[in-house]
Design a protein around this motif. Structure first.
Motif, PDB file in Angstrom:
ATOM      1  N   LEU A 164      62.042  50.171  36.693  1.00  0.00           N
ATOM      2  CA  LEU A 164      60.600  49.913  36.782  1.00  0.00           C
ATOM      3  C   LEU A 164      60.202  49.624  38.222  1.00  0.00           C
ATOM      4  CD1 LEU A 164      60.192  47.563  33.681  1.00  0.00           C
ATOM      5  CD2 LEU A 164      60.010  50.065  33.778  1.00  0.00           C
ATOM      6  N   VAL A 165      59.151  50.284  38.676  1.00  0.00           N
ATOM      7  CA  VAL A 165      58.662  50.090  40.044  1.00  0.00           C
ATOM      8  C   VAL A 165      57.395  49.247  40.010  1.00  0.00           C
ATOM      9  CG1 VAL A 165      57.811  51.239  42.133  1.00  0.00           C
ATOM     10  CG2 VAL A 165      59.640  52.293  40.770  1.00  0.00           C
ATOM     11  N   PHE A 166      57.368  48.246  40.886  1.00  0.00           N
ATOM     12  CA  PHE A 166      56.191  47.388  41.012  1.00  0.00           C
ATOM     13  C   PHE A 166      55.702  47.394  42.451  1.00  0.00           C
ATOM     14  CE2 PHE A 166      58.590  45.778  37.410  1.00  0.00           C
ATOM     15  CZ  PHE A 166      57.598  45.656  36.444  1.00  0.00           C
ATOM     16  N   ARG A 167      54.438  47.048  42.625  1.00  0.00           N
ATOM     17  CA  ARG A 167      53.839  46.915  43.958  1.00  0.00           C
ATOM     18  C   ARG A 167      54.058  45.477  44.420  1.00  0.00           C
ATOM     19  NH1 ARG A 167      49.146  49.772  45.388  1.00  0.00           N
ATOM     20  NH2 ARG A 167      48.096  47.757  45.546  1.00  0.00           N
ATOM     21  N   ALA A 168      54.824  45.326  45.501  1.00  0.00           N
ATOM     22  CA  ALA A 168      55.126  43.999  46.044  1.00  0.00           C
ATOM     23  C   ALA A 168      54.210  43.716  47.231  1.00  0.00           C
ATOM     24  CB  ALA A 168      56.588  43.934  46.472  1.00  0.00           C
ATOM     25  N   HIS A 169      53.459  42.630  47.143  1.00  0.00           N
ATOM     26  CA  HIS A 169      52.533  42.227  48.204  1.00  0.00           C
ATOM     27  C   HIS A 169      53.156  41.078  48.995  1.00  0.00           C
ATOM     28  CE1 HIS A 169      48.981  44.302  46.277  1.00  0.00           C
ATOM     29  NE2 HIS A 169      49.811  44.203  45.250  1.00  0.00           N
ATOM     30  N   ASP A 170      53.178  41.201  50.316  1.00  0.00           N
ATOM     31  CA  ASP A 170      53.635  40.067  51.108  1.00  0.00           C
ATOM     32  C   ASP A 170      52.444  39.219  51.534  1.00  0.00           C
ATOM     33  OD1 ASP A 170      52.438  41.252  53.348  1.00  0.00           O
ATOM     34  OD2 ASP A 170      54.322  41.958  54.195  1.00  0.00           O
ATOM     35  N   GLU A 171      52.685  38.135  52.249  1.00  0.00           N
ATOM     36  CA  GLU A 171      51.611  37.212  52.612  1.00  0.00           C
ATOM     37  C   GLU A 171      50.609  37.835  53.567  1.00  0.00           C
ATOM     38  OE1 GLU A 171      53.236  33.541  53.952  1.00  0.00           O
ATOM     39  OE2 GLU A 171      54.040  33.002  51.980  1.00  0.00           O
ATOM     40  N   ALA A 172      51.029  38.860  54.309  1.00  0.00           N
ATOM     41  CA  ALA A 172      50.116  39.528  55.249  1.00  0.00           C
ATOM     42  C   ALA A 172      49.285  40.600  54.561  1.00  0.00           C
ATOM     43  CB  ALA A 172      50.919  40.137  56.397  1.00  0.00           C
ATOM     44  N   GLY A 173      49.571  40.874  53.280  1.00  0.00           N
ATOM     45  CA  GLY A 173      48.802  41.874  52.553  1.00  0.00           C
ATOM     46  C   GLY A 173      49.428  43.244  52.489  1.00  0.00           C
ATOM     47  N   ALA A 174      50.592  43.421  53.131  1.00  0.00           N
ATOM     48  CA  ALA A 174      51.279  44.717  53.067  1.00  0.00           C
ATOM     49  C   ALA A 174      51.845  44.931  51.663  1.00  0.00           C
ATOM     50  CB  ALA A 174      52.401  44.781  54.098  1.00  0.00           C
ATOM     51  N   VAL A 175      51.834  46.191  51.235  1.00  0.00           N
ATOM     52  CA  VAL A 175      52.321  46.530  49.897  1.00  0.00           C
ATOM     53  C   VAL A 175      53.504  47.486  50.019  1.00  0.00           C
ATOM     54  CG1 VAL A 175      51.748  47.569  47.674  1.00  0.00           C
ATOM     55  CG2 VAL A 175      50.012  46.266  48.925  1.00  0.00           C
ATOM     56  N   THR A 176      54.603  47.126  49.374  1.00  0.00           N
ATOM     57  CA  THR A 176      55.805  47.958  49.352  1.00  0.00           C
ATOM     58  C   THR A 176      56.328  48.022  47.915  1.00  0.00           C
ATOM     59  OG1 THR A 176      57.166  46.032  49.870  1.00  0.00           O
ATOM     60  CG2 THR A 176      56.489  47.428  51.728  1.00  0.00           C
ATOM     61  N   PRO A 177      57.138  49.030  47.600  1.00  0.00           N
ATOM     62  CA  PRO A 177      57.687  49.098  46.240  1.00  0.00           C
ATOM     63  C   PRO A 177      58.842  48.123  46.036  1.00  0.00           C
ATOM     64  CG  PRO A 177      58.452  50.968  47.533  1.00  0.00           C
ATOM     65  CD  PRO A 177      57.479  50.223  48.399  1.00  0.00           C
ATOM     66  N   LEU A 178      58.978  47.642  44.832  1.00  0.00           N
ATOM     67  CA  LEU A 178      60.148  46.872  44.408  1.00  0.00           C
ATOM     68  C   LEU A 178      60.647  47.514  43.119  1.00  0.00           C
ATOM     69  CD1 LEU A 178      62.021  44.316  44.699  1.00  0.00           C
ATOM     70  CD2 LEU A 178      60.476  43.235  43.039  1.00  0.00           C
ATOM     71  N   LEU A 179      61.934  47.863  43.093  1.00  0.00           N
ATOM     72  CA  LEU A 179      62.537  48.449  41.903  1.00  0.00           C
ATOM     73  C   LEU A 179      63.230  47.351  41.111  1.00  0.00           C
ATOM     74  CD1 LEU A 179      63.363  50.960  40.235  1.00  0.00           C
ATOM     75  CD2 LEU A 179      65.358  51.165  41.745  1.00  0.00           C
ATOM     76  N   VAL A 180      62.872  47.239  39.841  1.00  0.00           N
ATOM     77  CA  VAL A 180      63.488  46.258  38.950  1.00  0.00           C
ATOM     78  C   VAL A 180      64.276  47.022  37.895  1.00  0.00           C
ATOM     79  CG1 VAL A 180      63.108  44.352  37.352  1.00  0.00           C
ATOM     80  CG2 VAL A 180      61.606  44.618  39.347  1.00  0.00           C
ATOM     81  N   LEU A 181      65.599  46.848  37.896  1.00  0.00           N
ATOM     82  CA  LEU A 181      66.459  47.459  36.886  1.00  0.00           C
ATOM     83  C   LEU A 181      66.641  46.414  35.794  1.00  0.00           C
ATOM     84  CD1 LEU A 181      69.129  49.143  39.208  1.00  0.00           C
ATOM     85  CD2 LEU A 181      66.986  50.098  38.311  1.00  0.00           C
ATOM     86  N   THR A 182      65.936  46.603  34.698  1.00  0.00           N
ATOM     87  CA  THR A 182      65.876  45.578  33.671  1.00  0.00           C
ATOM     88  C   THR A 182      66.324  46.082  32.317  1.00  0.00           C
ATOM     89  OG1 THR A 182      64.395  44.000  32.558  1.00  0.00           O
ATOM     90  CG2 THR A 182      63.458  46.108  33.164  1.00  0.00           C
ATOM     91  N   SER A 183      66.842  45.180  31.521  1.00  0.00           N
ATOM     92  CA  SER A 183      67.190  45.507  30.142  1.00  0.00           C
ATOM     93  C   SER A 183      65.939  45.953  29.402  1.00  0.00           C
ATOM     94  CB  SER A 183      67.783  44.277  29.452  1.00  0.00           C
ATOM     95  OG  SER A 183      67.836  44.467  28.056  1.00  0.00           O
ATOM     96  N   GLY A 184      66.105  46.987  28.576  1.00  0.00           N
ATOM     97  CA  GLY A 184      64.983  47.474  27.787  1.00  0.00           C
ATOM     98  C   GLY A 184      64.460  46.452  26.796  1.00  0.00           C
ATOM     99  N   ALA A 185      65.232  45.392  26.561  1.00  0.00           N
ATOM    100  CA  ALA A 185      64.791  44.347  25.633  1.00  0.00           C
ATOM    101  C   ALA A 185      63.876  43.331  26.300  1.00  0.00           C
ATOM    102  CB  ALA A 185      66.009  43.625  25.048  1.00  0.00           C
ATOM    103  N   HIS A 186      63.701  43.437  27.620  1.00  0.00           N
ATOM    104  CA  HIS A 186      62.933  42.443  28.358  1.00  0.00           C
ATOM    105  C   HIS A 186      61.590  42.964  28.848  1.00  0.00           C
ATOM    106  CE1 HIS A 186      66.644  39.845  29.524  1.00  0.00           C
ATOM    107  NE2 HIS A 186      66.183  39.561  28.336  1.00  0.00           N
ATOM    108  N   ARG A 187      60.637  42.059  28.911  1.00  0.00           N
ATOM    109  CA  ARG A 187      59.381  42.315  29.606  1.00  0.00           C
ATOM    110  C   ARG A 187      59.467  41.550  30.924  1.00  0.00           C
ATOM    111  NH1 ARG A 187      54.308  43.980  28.066  1.00  0.00           N
ATOM    112  NH2 ARG A 187      52.585  43.259  29.370  1.00  0.00           N
ATOM    113  N   VAL A 188      59.326  42.258  32.039  1.00  0.00           N
ATOM    114  CA  VAL A 188      59.511  41.633  33.344  1.00  0.00           C
ATOM    115  C   VAL A 188      58.430  40.581  33.586  1.00  0.00           C
ATOM    116  CG1 VAL A 188      59.584  42.032  35.845  1.00  0.00           C
ATOM    117  CG2 VAL A 188      60.623  43.692  34.270  1.00  0.00           C
ATOM    118  N   ASP A 189      58.872  39.392  33.983  1.00  0.00           N
ATOM    119  CA  ASP A 189      57.963  38.297  34.343  1.00  0.00           C
ATOM    120  C   ASP A 189      57.639  38.441  35.830  1.00  0.00           C
ATOM    121  OD1 ASP A 189      56.835  35.846  35.158  1.00  0.00           O
ATOM    122  OD2 ASP A 189      57.939  34.717  33.630  1.00  0.00           O
ATOM    123  N   LEU A 190      56.458  38.981  36.138  1.00  0.00           N
ATOM    124  CA  LEU A 190      56.108  39.289  37.523  1.00  0.00           C
ATOM    125  C   LEU A 190      56.030  38.045  38.387  1.00  0.00           C
ATOM    126  CD1 LEU A 190      53.421  42.101  37.068  1.00  0.00           C
ATOM    127  CD2 LEU A 190      55.912  42.279  37.262  1.00  0.00           C
TER     128      LEU A 190
END
Length: 199
Positions: free
Chosen positions: A88-114
């Motif tokens: 799963l790919v999410f948009r990661a925001h840093d404190e300066a406002g830049a946005v980069t991708p973050l890849l989360v390899l998660t069990s299909g049984a889980h809902r990622v807690d952002l």
């Protein structure tokens, strides 16, 4: 997916998915993508080439239908959803406002807690969901076929520690009809990811 493809066929067998239960006769559409054709698919070859760099020759399984969810992949393989390693790919925001991708390899049984993941990963102020265009730009894959490796550029990655409970897990192999067998330890190694609790 526009990258040049290697001339040689990468190693590693491609097999059909097991049939966990009797099913009605296949329609002509379900027979339209034989295993040998999917092996030549640009996305699948990128994944195999990336894994080969790490000495991995995976067992790739061609599913009868697109597995766009963990439940669909698990049903086709005859395993539990917890044994599916979703990319799963999410948009990661840093404190300066830049946005980069973050890849989360998660069990299909889980809902990622952002909120939890953002707190556990250095340099992230908050996370939000990525749309299909963002995912394809970051990974080179369409949603449903996003693999842990084979991206145009390295992506910061975290791996759900709950996947360590299983001897083998299954990850997308670059196409919505393909998955490959892997392990928690191998996912950490090939992705360069960090182990965290994601749910």
């Amino acid at each position: 997916m526009s990258q040049p493809e290697p001339a040689a066929t990468p190693p590693g067998p491609v097999v059909a998915a097991p049939d966990p239960a009797p099913s009605p006769p296949a329609s002509p559409a379900s027979d339209a993508a034989p295993a040998r054709d999917l092996r030549q698919h640009a996305g699948v070859q990128r994944v195999l080439a990336a894994l080969a760099i790490h000495g991995v020759e995976p067992r790739v399984v061609v599913l009868p239908d697109a597995a766009r969810t963990a439940a669909a992949a698990a049903a086709a393989l005859g395993v539990t959803t917890a044994e599916i390693a979703n990319s799963l790919v999410f948009r990661a925001h840093d404190e300066a406002g830049a946005v980069t991708p973050l890849l989360v390899l998660t069990s299909g049984a889980h809902r990622v807690d952002l909120v939890k993941v953002a707190e556990l990963v250095d340099g992230i102020d908050h996370l939000d969901r990525a749309d299909a265009e963002f995912v394809r730009a970051a990974t080179g894959f369409a949603i449903g076929g996003v693999a842990p490796v084979g991206h145009p550029a390295p992506i910061p990655t975290v791996v759900d520690v709950s996947l360590s409970r299983y001897r083998h897990v299954w990850a997308a192999a670059g196409h919505s009809h393909t998955v490959y067998e892997t392990t928690y330890e191998e996912l950490l190694r090939v992705s360069g990811g960090h182990a965290i609790e994601v749910a």
